[in-house]
Enzyme design. Sequence first.
Site, mmCIF file in Angstrom:
data_model
loop_
_atom_site.group_PDB
_atom_site.id
_atom_site.type_symbol
_atom_site.label_atom_id
_atom_site.label_comp_id
_atom_site.label_asym_id
_atom_site.label_seq_id
_atom_site.Cartn_x
_atom_site.Cartn_y
_atom_site.Cartn_z
ATOM 1 N N SER A 1 -8.013 0.124 -5.432
ATOM 2 C CA SER A 1 -8.283 0.301 -4.218
ATOM 3 C C SER A 1 -9.607 0.654 -3.812
ATOM 4 O O SER A 1 -10.567 -0.351 -4.128
ATOM 5 C CB SER A 1 -7.385 1.501 -3.810
ATOM 6 O OG SER A 1 -7.174 1.588 -2.391
ATOM 7 N N LYS B 1 0.881 -1.301 0.159
ATOM 8 C CA LYS B 1 -0.057 -0.105 -0.112
ATOM 9 C C LYS B 1 0.880 1.192 0.071
ATOM 10 O O LYS B 1 1.344 1.729 1.052
ATOM 11 C CB LYS B 1 -1.079 0.063 1.214
ATOM 12 C CG LYS B 1 -1.915 1.216 1.030
ATOM 13 C CD LYS B 1 -3.050 0.687 -0.172
ATOM 14 C CE LYS B 1 -4.215 1.428 -0.456
ATOM 15 N NZ LYS B 1 -4.900 1.150 -1.567
#
Length: 592
Positions: free
Chosen positions: A393, A196
Amino acid sequence: MLKFLSNVLASIVGTLIALGALSVLGGVLVGALLAVSLVAEEEEDSVGDRSVLVMDLSAPVQDVQTISTVSEAIVEEADLLNLRQTVATLEAAAEDDRIVALFLDGSWGGGNTGYAVLKELRPALEAFKAAEKPIIAYDVSWTEREYYLGSIADEIFIHPLGLMELDGLGAEQLFMAQALEKFGVGVQVIRAGAYKAAVEPFIAEEFSPENRDQLTALLQDLWQEFLKVTAAGRGKTPSQLQQVADSKGVLLPQEAKDSGLVDKEAYYDEVAARLRELTEEEEEGDRAFRQVSLESYHALELWDEDSGSGGTIALLYAAGEIVYGEGDIEQIGSDRLRDQLRDLRQDEDIKAVVLRIDSPGGSATASEIILRELKLLQAEKPVIVSMGNVAASGGYWIATGSDRIFAQANTITGSIGVFGLVPNIGELGNKNGFTWDVVKTAPFADAETLARPKTEAELERYQAIVDDIYNKFLKKVAESRELPRQKVAEIAQGRVWSGVAAKKVGLVDEIGGLEAAIAYAAEAAELGDNWQVEEYQNEVTIEELLLRTFAIEQDTPIALQWHQLQEKIKLFHLLNDPREVYALWPVELAID
């Protein structure tokens, strides 16, 4: 048109008076009137026999052509073609006997159309060639984006002083950690997922090993797709083009010709002379050759691309960052999209919904609000997702509320991970004479303050929240994709995938574009051959557009760096999730 213009100008005057900005009224009105005048001069009244259809490669093609300036509003939305309109126009021209050729004109500079959208344009160009009509392509300096389309042409020209860029794809990131430390701004990060990377610019000085690995894999997939498509267009192999990229990167016109990437060096007037041969004109006219622009041809034909009397398929666009609340014209506001989905669910004429996603994600809470409404809709009607350039995402979060997911080979998707970003200005304030004090009845009463870094106990609570949302994300993906949770955990970790790689790991169902998704929706809803598509998108007021006219954009290297910095700062304004947890792909990561 005159009535429309009158209303626009009246709106501008009223807004300027309200803003106290009458001093700039003259400039705005002159600019607006000039835009109308130029359009009037350029606009064709009809399509002549033996005309060339002109496609401007500098004009970006998007899923939704958002009107972002006053002048664009004045020339009306019909002059701004979205992806579906562009494809339909090219397909119609292929069957029109008055159109004898297509000119891909790059003389106005390069565009920034995303690679996945460019991929969707290729079949329409192939249909044009299949109709035995020549495609002529010209550019001063060819970049990879323009060449991705131009490589299909029968004849490719380059300016004698131009260049050809064939140096591969790179991803550049601006990092701010040192600057933030210098100014006394602290940033603490809580995240779930080793890949991430949206938070890295605030806490690091370079790519993490995990981020470097995922970007390398992603760029390789996108680059291989580019090589395969362009090499086929020129009768070459991907390895031959790779050799050119490895040995030269940027080619002089003669080198591009010797490599077989272009056919001839030529000035624009020489290309125009070639096009006059196709239109059978003996002398140069006012516009160099008999032509009609893509936009004018679409407006003049006035066809209904989706004529039909059967069931209706709703095409709903979700473009931009996902934010909590209404959002603006360039964002996906959870409240606005939720209401649109609810309306489509309650509309008996709507038989299926195609959700076109072009989003790097954003607020986790906003994504869940949207997903809930998608699930309610899915229980009553088929919901098909078509991914554009990016559906990562939070963009992937909402994609799980569908019956089928379509993506292009070069779509960027995945990034299943979440993070929290908590800045503080304590040191900055202290350096400038500011101090804070607090009285509280419990240890966490001032946990949201920006006056100090978070304590270890507070960070533990934030991490628990992030982990909880991440686990929910994994569960949603596992259930939607019918995958074991352990496998989802392995392919998640915030990692991004190309469309072709996402299909291999089970995150998407089909490699295909928007039209393929629409056709599947018609089949899922059992509509047969009698159906039509109705599009839904954001609309913007002239008052909102007016404020944009005062922003001056520059394309100098320094200005571009400044723009990147502004985009970084803008991220803080997008972070409005009530729980301060986000599912977001780095929105400003430059891949070129």
